[in-house]
Write a protein that holds these residues in place. Structure first.
Motif, PDB file in Angstrom:
ATOM      1  N   ILE A   1       0.860  -1.179   0.000  1.00 29.72           N
ATOM      2  CA  ILE A   1       0.000   0.000   0.000  1.00 29.72           C
ATOM      3  C   ILE A   1       0.896   1.228   0.000  1.00 29.72           C
ATOM      4  O   ILE A   1       1.867   1.314   0.754  1.00 29.72           O
ATOM      5  CB  ILE A   1      -0.979  -0.023   1.201  1.00 29.72           C
ATOM      6  N   GLN A   2       0.605   2.161  -0.893  1.00 35.88           N
ATOM      7  CA  GLN A   2       1.462   3.320  -1.142  1.00 35.88           C
ATOM      8  C   GLN A   2       0.741   4.596  -0.731  1.00 35.88           C
ATOM      9  O   GLN A   2      -0.340   4.913  -1.227  1.00 35.88           O
ATOM     10  CB  GLN A   2       1.822   3.379  -2.627  1.00 35.88           C
ATOM     11  N   GLU A   3       1.358   5.349   0.171  1.00 31.68           N
ATOM     12  CA  GLU A   3       0.770   6.605   0.625  1.00 31.68           C
ATOM     13  C   GLU A   3       0.804   7.653  -0.480  1.00 31.68           C
ATOM     14  O   GLU A   3       1.718   7.671  -1.317  1.00 31.68           O
ATOM     15  CB  GLU A   3       1.531   7.132   1.845  1.00 31.68           C
ATOM     16  N   LYS A   4      -0.177   8.538  -0.490  1.00 27.16           N
ATOM     17  CA  LYS A   4      -0.192   9.651  -1.430  1.00 27.16           C
ATOM     18  C   LYS A   4       1.041  10.524  -1.203  1.00 27.16           C
ATOM     19  O   LYS A   4       1.398  10.821  -0.071  1.00 27.16           O
ATOM     20  CB  LYS A   4      -1.463  10.479  -1.218  1.00 27.16           C
ATOM     21  N   PRO A   5       1.728  10.938  -2.280  1.00 28.54           N
ATOM     22  CA  PRO A   5       2.933  11.751  -2.118  1.00 28.54           C
ATOM     23  C   PRO A   5       2.663  13.036  -1.338  1.00 28.54           C
ATOM     24  O   PRO A   5       1.577  13.617  -1.404  1.00 28.54           O
ATOM     25  CB  PRO A   5       3.345  12.059  -3.564  1.00 28.54           C
ATOM     26  N   ALA A   6       3.687  13.469  -0.592  1.00 28.15           N
ATOM     27  CA  ALA A   6       3.579  14.691   0.212  1.00 28.15           C
ATOM     28  C   ALA A   6       4.850  15.507   0.061  1.00 28.15           C
ATOM     29  O   ALA A   6       5.946  14.946  -0.037  1.00 28.15           O
ATOM     30  CB  ALA A   6       3.353  14.332   1.681  1.00 28.15           C
ATOM     31  N   VAL A   7       4.699  16.829   0.050  1.00 30.20           N
ATOM     32  CA  VAL A   7       5.842  17.724  -0.001  1.00 30.20           C
ATOM     33  C   VAL A   7       6.199  18.135   1.420  1.00 30.20           C
ATOM     34  O   VAL A   7       5.333  18.567   2.192  1.00 30.20           O
ATOM     35  CB  VAL A   7       5.544  18.966  -0.857  1.00 30.20           C
ATOM     36  N   VAL A   8       7.470  17.968   1.797  1.00 30.51           N
ATOM     37  CA  VAL A   8       7.939  18.350   3.127  1.00 30.51           C
ATOM     38  C   VAL A   8       8.959  19.474   2.951  1.00 30.51           C
ATOM     39  O   VAL A   8      10.006  19.282   2.327  1.00 30.51           O
ATOM     40  CB  VAL A   8       8.573  17.149   3.870  1.00 30.51           C
ATOM     41  N   TYR A   9       8.627  20.638   3.505  1.00 28.31           N
ATOM     42  CA  TYR A   9       9.529  21.786   3.371  1.00 28.31           C
ATOM     43  C   TYR A   9      10.711  21.649   4.315  1.00 28.31           C
ATOM     44  O   TYR A   9      10.689  20.886   5.277  1.00 28.31           O
ATOM     45  CB  TYR A   9       8.761  23.077   3.647  1.00 28.31           C
ATOM     46  N   SER A  10      11.764  22.424   4.050  1.00 28.22           N
ATOM     47  CA  SER A  10      12.944  22.418   4.914  1.00 28.22           C
ATOM     48  C   SER A  10      12.529  22.753   6.347  1.00 28.22           C
ATOM     49  O   SER A  10      11.846  23.752   6.585  1.00 28.22           O
ATOM     50  CB  SER A  10      13.963  23.438   4.404  1.00 28.22           C
ATOM     51  N   GLY A  11      12.881  21.882   7.274  1.00 25.44           N
ATOM     52  CA  GLY A  11      12.499  22.066   8.669  1.00 25.44           C
ATOM     53  C   GLY A  11      11.109  21.580   8.992  1.00 25.44           C
ATOM     54  O   GLY A  11      10.694  21.605  10.166  1.00 25.44           O
ATOM     55  N   GLY A  12      10.374  21.118   7.974  1.00 26.38           N
ATOM     56  CA  GLY A  12       8.993  20.688   8.187  1.00 26.38           C
ATOM     57  C   GLY A  12       8.873  19.224   8.582  1.00 26.38           C
ATOM     58  O   GLY A  12       9.841  18.462   8.555  1.00 26.38           O
ATOM     59  N   PHE A  13       7.640  18.828   8.954  1.00 28.10           N
ATOM     60  CA  PHE A  13       7.342  17.475   9.417  1.00 28.10           C
ATOM     61  C   PHE A  13       6.295  16.818   8.515  1.00 28.10           C
ATOM     62  O   PHE A  13       5.477  17.508   7.880  1.00 28.10           O
ATOM     63  CB  PHE A  13       6.807  17.490  10.852  1.00 28.10           C
ATOM     64  N   HIS A  14       6.329  15.513   8.494  1.00 26.47           N
ATOM     65  CA  HIS A  14       5.269  14.728   7.849  1.00 26.47           C
ATOM     66  C   HIS A  14       4.950  13.543   8.743  1.00 26.47           C
ATOM     67  O   HIS A  14       5.854  12.844   9.218  1.00 26.47           O
ATOM     68  CB  HIS A  14       5.708  14.224   6.477  1.00 26.47           C
ATOM     69  N   LYS A  15       3.654  13.322   8.991  1.00 23.98           N
ATOM     70  CA  LYS A  15       3.225  12.193   9.810  1.00 23.98           C
ATOM     71  C   LYS A  15       2.232  11.340   9.032  1.00 23.98           C
ATOM     72  O   LYS A  15       1.383  11.859   8.306  1.00 23.98           O
ATOM     73  CB  LYS A  15       2.567  12.669  11.103  1.00 23.98           C
ATOM     74  N   THR A  16       2.374  10.073   9.195  1.00 25.61           N
ATOM     75  CA  THR A  16       1.420   9.164   8.569  1.00 25.61           C
ATOM     76  C   THR A  16       1.361   7.884   9.383  1.00 25.61           C
ATOM     77  O   THR A  16       2.147   7.685  10.331  1.00 25.61           O
ATOM     78  CB  THR A  16       1.800   8.862   7.115  1.00 25.61           C
ATOM     79  N   ALA A  17       0.446   6.995   9.024  1.00 29.62           N
ATOM     80  CA  ALA A  17       0.320   5.705   9.713  1.00 29.62           C
ATOM     81  C   ALA A  17      -0.341   4.695   8.779  1.00 29.62           C
ATOM     82  O   ALA A  17      -1.180   5.054   7.940  1.00 29.62           O
ATOM     83  CB  ALA A  17      -0.489   5.835  10.991  1.00 29.62           C
TER      84      ALA A  17
END
Length: 837
Positions: free
Chosen positions: A220-236
């Motif tokens: 299962i493949q998560e939808k792509p996300a853009v993470v900016y410099s210093g930013g966070f991304h959370k998923t599960a």
């Protein structure tokens, strides 16, 4: 190391941080149990959607992670290309569910587009002491991708084969949105994985969707996300296992998602703790497959001669050809273009009659030089482990070779060229200034399998040759008093040790001038901390040539000597194999001026070798749990081959063995062990099995005129310690069988009932009463043919009374067939006799 919740969901882990297995008694949720050397079927992947894509595993020795396991949590952390990540596994407190939560911080100076993959192989079968057969299990797994408005693609997998608890079922979803999914290993690993070790699915923009293949790997493949410099991304990613899901997967199952996603609280990961462990790594985790280069025309001629019969090409590129005397060559381009790897089963000390001294070994093009090495029974007498993955995921299986050249260690994998002969395989590896050759071959004269290595071009290299033993037997190895020899003995409580108390295999180093060391799996680790008796390693100092033998001594000791000259031994054993085939084929020659005849001449030796394997050492490249005779199978091809080729004594021995395994009531099981393990057999058979036995005997007598075989006094099958063994002439065996068949006729007819089925394995009536009134036109025709043929045998005997009796039965069978199974001039596949007749 494991995590377990109150509902019984258990995650077991290896010391390298990989998930070893996921289970809920009695079901193993994954397909295979991972080892410290194999690739786990359970992982998370983080990917940068750059050009080209870059990715990393988050779990196990191939990841840049460290991990921590405590009583109630599994946590990983790491930093990859400026992306700092933390991940925690939670087991539900309420159900058989789990969740992988991932948090990513972009420490780089650039924004990045990322996506994550959750990969989970699925078996949903009970625990087994042996390997699950991925091909077989996957055929019975329903795999669906549903689309949810909130969570996107959702993968579901149901075991359609009913287990003791019902139909196990698994659902996987993404807490954010999944953009796509796939359901088969061919989509995720792909054909080139066995050469590169790189999953093709991670190089593609989107996962492949639904695919009905034979490798149940769920992605299962998560939808792509853009993470900016210093930013966070959370998923599960969350998954739920249900022990019994009676109905097929449907859109209604999406109703479970809301409850699943609410089961897990957001647990902050304690990043301050420092009790993280770096995964243990070994050569199997850290060595790349050696990239082999294609051979040029002059190199092909150097290694295989100028004659290339029936060359196969695509887009002007040569893929394969026949050469020499009954040799077939597959080039690198073809090996990575086919779904299944090329492989070959070879036998040592084999003739045309089965016996327990025959040795069998399996080689695969992708660097499996010997595997499933056995003497006698191919289930219980296995020495080297079975290679069961078409993708080469269990890289330790069987016998493997690491080569150190120019300071870098490679694992030999897909070669430049792979040659198969009647009793040999040869691998050619070209890379840069190097050209290496590996050969495996068997002997007609002794129960041995030989392997030699040679540097054809280039400097000397260091070798590490690993041997992974069958773990269910528990082989223990120690040096012999003789130099350059090692003795492997089975664990005392294993089946082989109980059946053959003196059973052993010998590993013999033939190259007396080579400097080498030996040991266990610790020789594959830099720190040499792990003691593991399942692997034996020979570490050879820089050499240009090396030769060794594997000698089987399960029932008797062999006097097989050392090989002094590998090339001379190779040539002699190949000539012996050719003489065996010439004897079998009666030196058959066809008119090669006709292309079709030449093609038949080319393929017949391979069909012949396959037929011999089928009954002398029963198993296959993909059906690796064999060892038994299928009652119908051995009555067909093997017997017909021997009769056609004039091997009447061998055909006679097969028939005597077959009828010595007949039940006292006259019938047979579907399959039975024909050797020392003869008490292991099926408890029933399909309805057509009995007729093949009659037809086989009739054909034998018709071809040979050997009526005296009917006077042969043979036993019936009798369980050990269940009383005296009954023996009668073969003619009485047949008489009991005919009586059993006639007594089974559906009341009021001369038609045999469907019973336990015909050729169609999938059609098994649930109602036993229905099975006794249902009729297969095919088994009725088989019954008619068998009785008609044996009527001719009675006539040859001069027993007119029995001949007339069978003729009358055949007349009634024909009449009832026309009455019940023909409608409007068309034969029905199946019919049903009403209870009132």
């Amino acid at each position: 190391m494991n995590l377990k919740n109150t509902s019984g969901l258990t995650f077991d882990f290896l010391a390298n941080g990989s998930v070893k297995s996921i289970s809920v008694e009695p079901i193993l949720i994954g397909m295979q149990v991972a080892t410290p050397f194999s690739k786990s079927g359970n992982n998370l992947y983080l990917r940068k959607r750059a050009v080209p894509f870059e990715y990393t595993a988050l779990l196990g020795p191939e990841s840049p992670s460290s991990f921590r396991i405590s009583e109630n949590e599994y946590v990983i952390k790491g930093n990859w290309l400026g992306l700092e990540y933390h991940c925690i596994l939670q087991l539900s407190k309420k159900s058989l569910s789990w969740q992988w939560s991932i948090e990513i911080k972009n420490l780089s100076q650039e924004q990045v587009e990322i996506d994550l993959f959750y990969v989970q192989d699925a078996g949903l079968k009970p625990f087994s002491s042996g390997l699950n057969n991925e091909y077989y299990v996957s055929q019975y797994l329903e795999r669906r991708i549903l689309e949810d408005k909130k969570h996107g693609s959702v993968v579901c997998c149901r075991q359609n084969m009913t287990e003791s608890i019902g139909n196990p079922w698994l659902m996987i979803a993404c807490k954010n949105v999944a953009s796509s999914a796939s359901v088969d290993g061919m989509q995720f690993y792909g054909k080139t994985f066995r050469e590169t070790g790189i999953p093709e699915g991670l190089l593609s923009s989107h996962s492949g969707g639904e695919y009905a293949g034979e490798s149940s790997v769920l992605v299962i493949q998560e939808k792509p996300a853009v993470v900016y410099s210093g930013g966070f991304h959370k998923t599960a990613f969350a998954a739920v296992y249900i022990p019994n899901h009676p109905l097929a997967t449907s859109e209604a199952d999406l109703m479970l998602l809301a409850g699943l996603m609410s089961e897990f609280d957001e647990i902050p990961i304690n990043k301050a703790k420092n009790d993280f462990t770096i995964p243990e790594r070994n050569l199997f985790n850290t060595s790349e497959f050696m990239p082999a280069e294609d051979l040029k025309d002059q190199e092909l001629e150097e290694f295989f001669g100028s004659e290339r019969r029936f060359p196969e090409t695509k887009n002007g590129k040569l893929l394969s050809f026949f050469c020499g005397q009954n040799n077939h060559v597959v080039l690198r381009t073809k090996e990575i273009a086919v779904d299944r790897p090329h492989g070959h089963i070879m036998q040592a000390q084999a003739g045309f009659s089965p016996n327990e001294n025959i040795v069998s070994t399996t080689a695969f093009a992708f660097g499996v030089f010997n595997s499933h090495l056995t003497q006698g029974n191919t289930n219980f007498n296995t020495f080297l482990s079975v290679c069961a993955s078409q993708f080469n995921l269990s890289t330790e299986a069987g016998q493997r070779i690491f080569v150190e050249m120019n300071g870098q260690t490679f694992l030999l994998g897909v070669p430049s060229a792979f040659e198969m002969g009647l009793n040999h395989c040869r691998w050619i590896y070209k890379r840069g200034d190097y050209c290496l050759q590996v050969r495996t071959w068997t002997s007609k004269k002794s129960p041995r399998v030989n392997l030699d290595f040679k540097v054809l071009r280039g400097k000397n290299v260091r070798l590490r040759i690993s041997h992974h033993f069958d773990e269910s037997i528990g082989w223990q190895i120690k040096p012999n008093t003789k130099n350059s020899e090692y003795i492997a003995k089975p664990r005392a409580e294993s089946m082989i040790a109980r059946m053959f108390p003196k059973a052993q295999f010998r590993i013999l180093v033939n190259s007396e001038s080579s400097l080498y060391w030996s040991g266990g799996a610790e020789m594959l680790y830099q720190e040499k901390v792990l003691l593991d008796s399942s692997i034996f390693v020979i570490d050879v100092e820089d050499v240009s040539e090396f030769c060794m033998s594997l000698i089987a001594e399960v029932s008797t000791v062999s006097l097989a000597p050392k090989i002094i000259n590998a090339d001379a031994a190779w040539l002699s054993d190949i000539q012996d194999a050719q003489s065996i085939y010439n004897d079998l084929s009666l030196n058959l020659k066809m008119d090669k001026s006709q292309e079709d005849a030449a093609a038949i001449q080319e393929i017949i030796p391979w069909y012949s070798m396959n037929a011999l394997t089928h009954y002398l050492t029963p198993y296959g490249l993909e059906q690796f749990s064999g060892a038994a005779w299928g009652t119908r199978d051995v009555s067909q091809g093997p017997l017909d081959l021997l009769l056609t080729m004039g091997k009447h004594n061998d055909a006679r021995q097969i028939l005597c063995t077959l009828f010595s395994n007949q039940n006292r009531d006259g019938g047979w099981p579907q399959w039975f062990m024909f050797d020392s393990y003869k008490n292991i057999r099926a408890d029933h058979s399909h309805g057509d099995v009995f007729y093949w036995c009659i037809i086989a005997l009739s054909n034998y007598i018709k071809v040979t005129g050997d009526l005296k075989i009917l006077e042969e006094v043979l036993p019936y099958y009798q369980e050990e310690n269940a009383g005296s063994v009954e023996k009668t002439p073969l003619s009485e065996h047949i008489g009991r069988l005919i009586k059993m068949i006639v007594d089974s006729f559906v009341q009021g007819t001369s038609l045999v009932p469907y019973g336990h089925g015909d050729w169609n394995d999938s059609l098994q009536p649930v109602s036993k009463e229905l099975a006794q009134r249902m009729i297969s036109s095919w088994t009725v025709e088989m019954n008619y043919q068998a009785f008609s043929q044996y009527q001719g045998i009675y006539e040859m005997l001069g027993n007119q009374g029995k001949a007339v009796e069978l003729n009358e039965i055949c007349t009634k069978i024909k009449a009832d067939f026309n009455k019940y199974l023909i409608k409007d001039g068309v034969v029905a596949g199946y019919g049903l006799v009403e209870e009132d007749g």
